[in-house]
Design an enzyme around this catalytic site. Structure first.
Site, PDB file in Angstrom:
ATOM      1  CD  GLU A  45      33.201  19.651  28.924  1.00 34.85           C
ATOM      2  OE1 GLU A  45      34.197  20.258  29.307  1.00 34.85           O
ATOM      3  OE2 GLU A  45      33.309  18.333  28.508  1.00 34.85           O
ATOM      4  CE  LYS A 116      36.206  16.122  27.321  1.00 30.44           C
ATOM      5  NZ  LYS A 116      35.695  16.486  28.437  1.00 30.44           N
ATOM      6  CB  CYS A 152      37.265  20.034  28.495  1.00 23.79           C
ATOM      7  SG  CYS A 152      37.830  20.342  30.245  1.00 23.79           S
TER       8      CYS A 152
END
Lengths: 277, 280
Positions: A45, A116, A152
């Site tokens: 990331e 995200k 994540c």
């Protein structure tokens, strides 16, 4: 479509704010991965910039396509490899709206991007202060099969992986910047997301120390039955390569048929309850 | 959540590795030539110094032993030297008494009876020496503050807390003791009563009015958002004692931060300038 794909998990540390140095490192690792016959190489990331950036994000964020994606496209083209990496993405329509984005690039150029959806803003994390959340799953048809992208904290929300799987992905790539005290969560959740969706899952985490936060690495490639195909070292840079064979999904789908047994009506209830938590 | 000593138990090998990695990474990224640290002979500075030596090598760590006549203690001196020898740390001893006496003579309002003011003067004088060496030899000042003392503000503002890194600041005192034993700090150092050495006979536990074994569990409960009632009940303490610790923790925030200003412009130090701590 290919049945077997060699996937490289490239867990690097980044020089914060130094995109040039990080692109150079991405190329070095892409070359090493290619030398070992990898067809897809995955970076953590925000690997373009490092993770703890705070107000520097405003000057580091770039549009897609932009100079950095152009550079990574060139790396992918030159070495004939697919690359997933993370970067702060500046919205096309505004001047300071930023997304935490994963980008998938192939030898022929950008294939897709995923913004995200779940931005951690608790404990040491302050992502909502800087990023706008994404609204779409990221699933892309490629020469290496249908690849889904998540980032994540998304892994704590099974809906994201589920949606990604239901849109057809056979390999979910999760890029991450997870600090050491959260290791056990990720080691469990990565396996759970693979099993419950009968899907391959590649998890690639950052390493290094940024402002006292230590990232634990431990990247892993997981089969649909939860088997860890290959895993990288803890706490230090590493490159590991594993092979996935999509035909394995059929075996596990008949053994634990989670997708067959999916109950669509529950999702309406979930929505109703989630809105009134 | 159960407030027992077990709650404070950590994997000491992992803790050691993390701290050593943190120190090494910081010194490298700062481009410094090594570390300077004040050695008092107590458990905190001994542990921080030993971990510094593990991170960058003892030959790159300078331990400054800075005694003064009021609190001079031959046992502490011996302990400081013992640690320097065991972890092959360079050491230098400077008697700071003449500087303190000069300060006493030149401060117009100097009051020899004011233990706190004069004690703080000692801690701040030691800070001057540490930063002189740091500037002169391009060294990082390594602090020794632990989490217990930092949370309750049991330190001198701009004195012993002043450092570039504080590798023990996320470990309670009783945890530092465990880590100290694990990395081989001699028991006689680990087991002696902690003192900030601001005046003769001062011991931390007597002054704070509570044993570290209890204080650490109270603080651990506060850290984990437990209510004062729950903490008091679990530890069999009066609620007032827990409230006192909580109050002290909150009142001392000013000692842990940059000075407060009032917001006037677009972005302001301490409010909304949010930059990475380091740039690498």
């Amino acid at each position: 479509m290919k049945q077997k794909v060699r996937v490289a998990l490239s867990q690097i540390s980044c020089r914060r704010g130094d995109k040039k140095a990080n692109i150079q490192k991405i190329e070095e690792y892409a070359v090493k991965a290619k030398q070992q016959s990898a067809e897809l190489v995955i970076f953590p990331e925000l690997s373009l910039t490092g993770y703890i950036l705070r107000d520097d994000l405003y000057k580091l964020a770039e549009k897609i396509p932009g100079p950095s994606t152009n550079a990574i496209e060139e790396v992918a083209r030159k070495h004939g490899i697919h690359i997933v990496f993370g970067m702060p993405e500046l919205s096309e329509k505004t001047q300071a709206t930023i997304y935490n984005t994963a980008v998938l690039v192939g030898p022929k150029g950008i294939i897709g991007k995923y913004r995200k959806m779940h931005l951690p803003t608790h404990s040491v994390f302050e992502e909502k202060r800087y990023f706008r959340q994404g609204y779409q799953a990221g699933v892309f048809e490629t020469d290496l099969g249908k690849i889904g992208l998540i980032i994540c904290y998304d892994i704590f929300f099974p809906e994201v992986s589920r949606l990604t799987r239901l849109e057809g992905s056979q390999l979910i790539v999760c890029i991450s910047a997870s600090p050491t005290i959260r290791r056990a969560f990720f080691e469990n959740l990565t396996v759970a997301r693979a099993i419950e969706n009968t899907v391959f899952l590649a998890y690639v985490n950052l390493v290094g120390v940024e402002d006292g936060l230590q990232f634990w690495g431990g990247s892993r490639l997981i089969a649909p039955n939860g088997r860890v195909i290959v895993s990288a070292k803890y706490d230090e840079e590493d490159l590991v390569i594993g092979e996935i064979d999509y035909t394995e999904i059929r075996q596990i789908e008949t053994f634990v048929p989670t997708l067959r047994d999916l109950r669509a009506e529950i999702f309406d209830k979930l929505r109703e309850k989630a809105e009134n938590l | 959540m159960k407030l027992t000593r077990k709650a404070l138990d950590l994997n000491w090998e992992e803790v050691k590795t993390k701290i050593v990695r943190f120190i090494k990474d910081y010194v490298e990224k700062a481009g410094a030539k090594g570390i300077v640290i004040g050695l008092s002979g107590g458990v905190d500075s001994s542990t921080a110094a030993a971990l510094s030596a593990m991170a960058v090598g003892g030959n790159k760590v300078l331990g400054l032993i800075l005694p003064e006549k009021e609190t001079y203690n031959i046992g502490d001196m011996r302990h400081a030297e013992m640690v320097a020898k065991k972890f092959e740390i360079k050491k230098e001893t400077v008697n700071i008494t003449p500087v303190l006496e000069a300060l006493h003579k030149t401060i117009p309002v100097f009051d020899p009876e004011d233990k706190l003011c004069n004690g703080n003067l000692k801690a701040r004088t030691r800070m001057l020496y540490l930063y002189y060496y740091a500037n002169k030899f391009n060294l990082i000042v390594c602090g020794s503050s632990d989490k217990s003392e930092t949370m309750i503000g049991y330190f001198t503002k701009w004195g012993d807390i002043a450092a570039d890194i504080a590798p023990l600041m996320d470990l309670y005192k009783t945890q530092v003791r465990e880590l100290a034993r694990y990395i081989g700090i001699p028991n006689e150092i680990v087991d002696k009563p902690p003192t900030p050495m601001l005046w003769p006979g001062q011991t931390a536990e007597e002054e704070i009015g509570i044993k570290y074994e209890i204080l650490d569990l109270i603080l651990y409960g506060l850290e984990h958002f437990m209510s004062n009632e729950e903490i008091a009940e679990q530890l069999g303490l009066e609620k007032e004692l827990v409230e006192k610790v909580e109050k002290r923790w909150k009142m001392m925030e000013h000692k842990r931060r940059m000075p407060l200003t009032t917001k006037i412009q677009y972005r302001t130090v301490g409010f909304d300038f949010r930059l990475p701590y380091t740039q690498l």
